[in-house]
Design a protein around this motif. Structure first.
Motif, PDB file in Angstrom:
ATOM      1  N   ASP A  56      71.002 -18.821  94.443  1.00  0.00           N
ATOM      2  CA  ASP A  56      69.746 -18.478  95.117  1.00  0.00           C
ATOM      3  C   ASP A  56      69.446 -16.988  94.993  1.00  0.00           C
ATOM      4  OD1 ASP A  56      69.452 -21.096  95.842  1.00  0.00           O
ATOM      5  OD2 ASP A  56      70.146 -20.808  97.924  1.00  0.00           O
ATOM      6  N   SER A  57      70.472 -16.149  95.112  1.00  0.00           N
ATOM      7  CA  SER A  57      70.233 -14.711  95.009  1.00  0.00           C
ATOM      8  C   SER A  57      69.881 -14.312  93.578  1.00  0.00           C
ATOM      9  CB  SER A  57      71.450 -13.920  95.500  1.00  0.00           C
ATOM     10  OG  SER A  57      72.560 -14.155  94.670  1.00  0.00           O
ATOM     11  N   GLU A  58      70.442 -15.016  92.586  1.00  0.00           N
ATOM     12  CA  GLU A  58      70.078 -14.725  91.188  1.00  0.00           C
ATOM     13  C   GLU A  58      68.622 -15.090  90.941  1.00  0.00           C
ATOM     14  OE1 GLU A  58      72.686 -16.491  88.307  1.00  0.00           O
ATOM     15  OE2 GLU A  58      74.464 -15.664  89.277  1.00  0.00           O
ATOM     16  N   LYS A  59      68.206 -16.237  91.472  1.00  0.00           N
ATOM     17  CA  LYS A  59      66.800 -16.640  91.304  1.00  0.00           C
ATOM     18  C   LYS A  59      65.864 -15.641  91.987  1.00  0.00           C
ATOM     19  CE  LYS A  59      67.656 -21.587  90.950  1.00  0.00           C
ATOM     20  NZ  LYS A  59      67.551 -22.887  91.625  1.00  0.00           N
ATOM     21  N   ALA A  60      66.254 -15.185  93.182  1.00  0.00           N
ATOM     22  CA  ALA A  60      65.415 -14.236  93.910  1.00  0.00           C
ATOM     23  C   ALA A  60      65.340 -12.906  93.179  1.00  0.00           C
ATOM     24  CB  ALA A  60      65.964 -14.029  95.318  1.00  0.00           C
ATOM     25  N   SER A  61      66.422 -12.520  92.509  1.00  0.00           N
ATOM     26  CA  SER A  61      66.393 -11.248  91.805  1.00  0.00           C
ATOM     27  C   SER A  61      65.577 -11.327  90.519  1.00  0.00           C
ATOM     28  CB  SER A  61      67.814 -10.776  91.490  1.00  0.00           C
ATOM     29  OG  SER A  61      68.427 -11.675  90.580  1.00  0.00           O
ATOM     30  N   LYS A  62      65.350 -12.545  89.990  1.00  0.00           N
ATOM     31  CA  LYS A  62      64.565 -12.703  88.760  1.00  0.00           C
ATOM     32  C   LYS A  62      63.066 -12.779  89.033  1.00  0.00           C
ATOM     33  CE  LYS A  62      68.250 -14.902  86.179  1.00  0.00           C
ATOM     34  NZ  LYS A  62      68.720 -16.096  85.507  1.00  0.00           N
ATOM     35  N   VAL A  63      62.656 -12.907  90.282  1.00  0.00           N
ATOM     36  CA  VAL A  63      61.242 -12.978  90.629  1.00  0.00           C
ATOM     37  C   VAL A  63      60.626 -11.601  90.393  1.00  0.00           C
ATOM     38  CG1 VAL A  63      59.601 -13.344  92.511  1.00  0.00           C
ATOM     39  CG2 VAL A  63      61.609 -14.808  92.301  1.00  0.00           C
ATOM     40  N   GLU A  64      59.464 -11.606  89.736  1.00  0.00           N
ATOM     41  CA  GLU A  64      58.764 -10.336  89.469  1.00  0.00           C
ATOM     42  C   GLU A  64      57.599 -10.209  90.443  1.00  0.00           C
ATOM     43  OE1 GLU A  64      57.720 -10.689  85.360  1.00  0.00           O
ATOM     44  OE2 GLU A  64      59.694 -10.026  84.695  1.00  0.00           O
ATOM     45  N   TYR A  65      57.355  -8.985  90.861  1.00  0.00           N
ATOM     46  CA  TYR A  65      56.276  -8.716  91.794  1.00  0.00           C
ATOM     47  C   TYR A  65      55.239  -7.833  91.112  1.00  0.00           C
ATOM     48  CZ  TYR A  65      59.709 -10.474  95.072  1.00  0.00           C
ATOM     49  OH  TYR A  65      60.622 -11.255  95.717  1.00  0.00           O
ATOM     50  N   PHE A  66      53.929  -8.116  91.439  1.00  0.00           N
ATOM     51  CA  PHE A  66      52.832  -7.383  90.804  1.00  0.00           C
ATOM     52  C   PHE A  66      51.908  -6.817  91.867  1.00  0.00           C
ATOM     53  CE2 PHE A  66      54.228 -10.570  87.759  1.00  0.00           C
ATOM     54  CZ  PHE A  66      54.372  -9.829  86.612  1.00  0.00           C
ATOM     55  N   CYS A  67      51.282  -5.709  91.524  1.00  0.00           N
ATOM     56  CA  CYS A  67      50.316  -5.054  92.404  1.00  0.00           C
ATOM     57  C   CYS A  67      49.058  -5.910  92.480  1.00  0.00           C
ATOM     58  CB  CYS A  67      49.988  -3.665  91.861  1.00  0.00           C
ATOM     59  SG  CYS A  67      48.676  -2.829  92.787  1.00  0.00           S
ATOM     60  N   PRO A  68      48.530  -6.186  93.679  1.00  0.00           N
ATOM     61  CA  PRO A  68      47.318  -6.995  93.797  1.00  0.00           C
ATOM     62  C   PRO A  68      46.071  -6.271  93.267  1.00  0.00           C
ATOM     63  CG  PRO A  68      48.018  -6.227  95.960  1.00  0.00           C
ATOM     64  CD  PRO A  68      49.063  -5.809  94.983  1.00  0.00           C
ATOM     65  N   SER A  69      46.153  -4.976  93.121  1.00  0.00           N
ATOM     66  CA  SER A  69      44.993  -4.202  92.691  1.00  0.00           C
ATOM     67  C   SER A  69      44.926  -4.074  91.167  1.00  0.00           C
ATOM     68  CB  SER A  69      45.044  -2.822  93.325  1.00  0.00           C
ATOM     69  OG  SER A  69      43.964  -2.042  92.894  1.00  0.00           O
ATOM     70  N   CYS A  70      46.042  -3.664  90.517  1.00  0.00           N
ATOM     71  CA  CYS A  70      45.998  -3.393  89.075  1.00  0.00           C
ATOM     72  C   CYS A  70      46.896  -4.312  88.254  1.00  0.00           C
ATOM     73  CB  CYS A  70      46.367  -1.933  88.807  1.00  0.00           C
ATOM     74  SG  CYS A  70      48.094  -1.549  89.173  1.00  0.00           S
ATOM     75  N   ASP A  71      47.588  -5.243  88.871  1.00  0.00           N
ATOM     76  CA  ASP A  71      48.501  -6.196  88.224  1.00  0.00           C
ATOM     77  C   ASP A  71      49.663  -5.542  87.481  1.00  0.00           C
ATOM     78  OD1 ASP A  71      47.258  -8.484  89.141  1.00  0.00           O
ATOM     79  OD2 ASP A  71      45.874  -8.576  87.438  1.00  0.00           O
ATOM     80  N   ALA A  72      50.038  -4.340  87.893  1.00  0.00           N
ATOM     81  CA  ALA A  72      51.218  -3.692  87.299  1.00  0.00           C
ATOM     82  C   ALA A  72      52.475  -4.194  88.026  1.00  0.00           C
ATOM     83  CB  ALA A  72      51.101  -2.181  87.423  1.00  0.00           C
ATOM     84  N   LYS A  73      53.635  -4.217  87.315  1.00  0.00           N
ATOM     85  CA  LYS A  73      54.900  -4.621  87.927  1.00  0.00           C
ATOM     86  C   LYS A  73      55.303  -3.598  88.985  1.00  0.00           C
ATOM     87  CE  LYS A  73      57.720  -7.170  84.660  1.00  0.00           C
ATOM     88  NZ  LYS A  73      58.912  -7.133  83.840  1.00  0.00           N
ATOM     89  N   VAL A  74      55.756  -4.123  90.148  1.00  0.00           N
ATOM     90  CA  VAL A  74      56.238  -3.236  91.208  1.00  0.00           C
ATOM     91  C   VAL A  74      57.613  -3.726  91.672  1.00  0.00           C
ATOM     92  CG1 VAL A  74      53.973  -2.505  92.041  1.00  0.00           C
ATOM     93  CG2 VAL A  74      55.008  -4.571  92.960  1.00  0.00           C
ATOM     94  N   ALA A  75      58.403  -2.810  92.166  1.00  0.00           N
ATOM     95  CA  ALA A  75      59.710  -3.173  92.719  1.00  0.00           C
ATOM     96  C   ALA A  75      59.512  -3.842  94.063  1.00  0.00           C
ATOM     97  CB  ALA A  75      60.580  -1.936  92.859  1.00  0.00           C
ATOM     98  N   HIS A  76      60.372  -4.810  94.353  1.00  0.00           N
ATOM     99  CA  HIS A  76      60.289  -5.527  95.618  1.00  0.00           C
ATOM    100  C   HIS A  76      60.517  -4.562  96.785  1.00  0.00           C
ATOM    101  CE1 HIS A  76      60.417  -8.893  98.307  1.00  0.00           C
ATOM    102  NE2 HIS A  76      61.643  -8.565  98.734  1.00  0.00           N
ATOM    103  N   GLN A  77      59.686  -4.676  97.812  1.00  0.00           N
ATOM    104  CA  GLN A  77      59.739  -3.865  99.029  1.00  0.00           C
ATOM    105  C   GLN A  77      59.348  -2.401  98.824  1.00  0.00           C
ATOM    106  OE1 GLN A  77      60.183  -5.155 102.062  1.00  0.00           O
ATOM    107  NE2 GLN A  77      60.621  -7.198 101.302  1.00  0.00           N
ATOM    108  N   SER A  78      58.755  -2.038  97.690  1.00  0.00           N
ATOM    109  CA  SER A  78      58.276  -0.650  97.545  1.00  0.00           C
ATOM    110  C   SER A  78      56.987  -0.493  98.354  1.00  0.00           C
ATOM    111  CB  SER A  78      58.059  -0.293  96.078  1.00  0.00           C
ATOM    112  OG  SER A  78      57.120  -1.174  95.490  1.00  0.00           O
ATOM    113  N   GLU A  79      56.742   0.738  98.823  1.00  0.00           N
ATOM    114  CA  GLU A  79      55.597   0.959  99.710  1.00  0.00           C
ATOM    115  C   GLU A  79      54.276   1.056  98.945  1.00  0.00           C
ATOM    116  OE1 GLU A  79      56.111   4.148 102.454  1.00  0.00           O
ATOM    117  OE2 GLU A  79      58.168   3.553 102.926  1.00  0.00           O
ATOM    118  N   ARG A  80      54.309   1.642  97.732  1.00  0.00           N
ATOM    119  CA  ARG A  80      53.079   1.836  96.963  1.00  0.00           C
ATOM    120  C   ARG A  80      53.304   1.449  95.508  1.00  0.00           C
ATOM    121  NH1 ARG A  80      49.158   4.357  99.577  1.00  0.00           N
ATOM    122  NH2 ARG A  80      49.642   5.492 101.461  1.00  0.00           N
TER     123      ARG A  80
END
Length: 180
Positions: A145-169
């Motif tokens: 489960d932790s490996e799957k969670a670490s493979k999830v990618e997060y994107f900015c809702p404004s510009c669709d750039a990749k962002v780190a999980h839990q980053s503020e900006r």
């Protein structure tokens, strides 16, 4: 005084004879029957509990011995009151200190033995948990489960750039990210 010496020597002799007889019987039984490992397992099973009980018994017997020896020293020093004043004075002041300090030191020593028994009990509990299959299955599932969670990618809702999980900006556009 001579009578007391004779009594103490007699008691010591009797204790030595009893210890010799017990050792002789034990060795004779081992030679006759051989070493029975199942009976040894009874002795060494649940060893942590037995170590803790041993620590308590050592403290109890030692404390009784210390108190009795202190009382004996006190009376020996009192009987010498007319022959040597210094011995009597030292006896009066030293013996209570001897009793208290000895009991405290014995308590600390047996406390360490008791703590070792606790460690043995805890190690046996951990070993039982490690030996159970459910422990390994749960850990494998958690790691997957932790490996799957670490493979999830997060994107900015404004510009669709990749962002780190839990980053503020967002590093690309500076958009404030809301993770709730």
């Amino acid at each position: 005084m001579e009578f007391l010496k004779i009594i103490l020597v007699s008691i010591t002799a009797v204790l030595c004879i009893v210890a010799f007889i017990l050792c002789y019987r034990f060795i004779k039984k081992i030679i006759k029957n051989g070493v029975n490992f199942s009976s040894l397992q009874k002795w060494y099973g649940k060893i942590g509990k037995k170590v803790k009980q041993l620590a308590m018994w050592i403290f109890l017997v030692g404390a009784i011995f210390i108190i009795v020896s202190g009382i004996v020293m006190f009376f020996v020093s009192i009987t010498r009151v007319f022959t040597d004043d210094i011995v009597w004075i030292l006896g009066i002041f030293f013996i209570p200190i001897y009793i208290l300090v000895s009991i405290v030191l014995e308590f600390v020593a047996t406390w360490l033995i008791y703590a070792f028994g606790e460690l043995v009990d805890d190690a046996q509990i951990i070993t039982k948990k490690l030996d159970s299959e459910s422990f390994y299955e749960d850990n494998i599932k958690d790691s997957e489960d932790s490996e799957k969670a670490s493979k999830v990618e997060y994107f900015c809702p404004s510009c669709d750039a990749k962002v780190a999980h839990q980053s503020e900006r967002c590093n690309n556009c500076g958009q404030k990210l809301d993770w709730t």
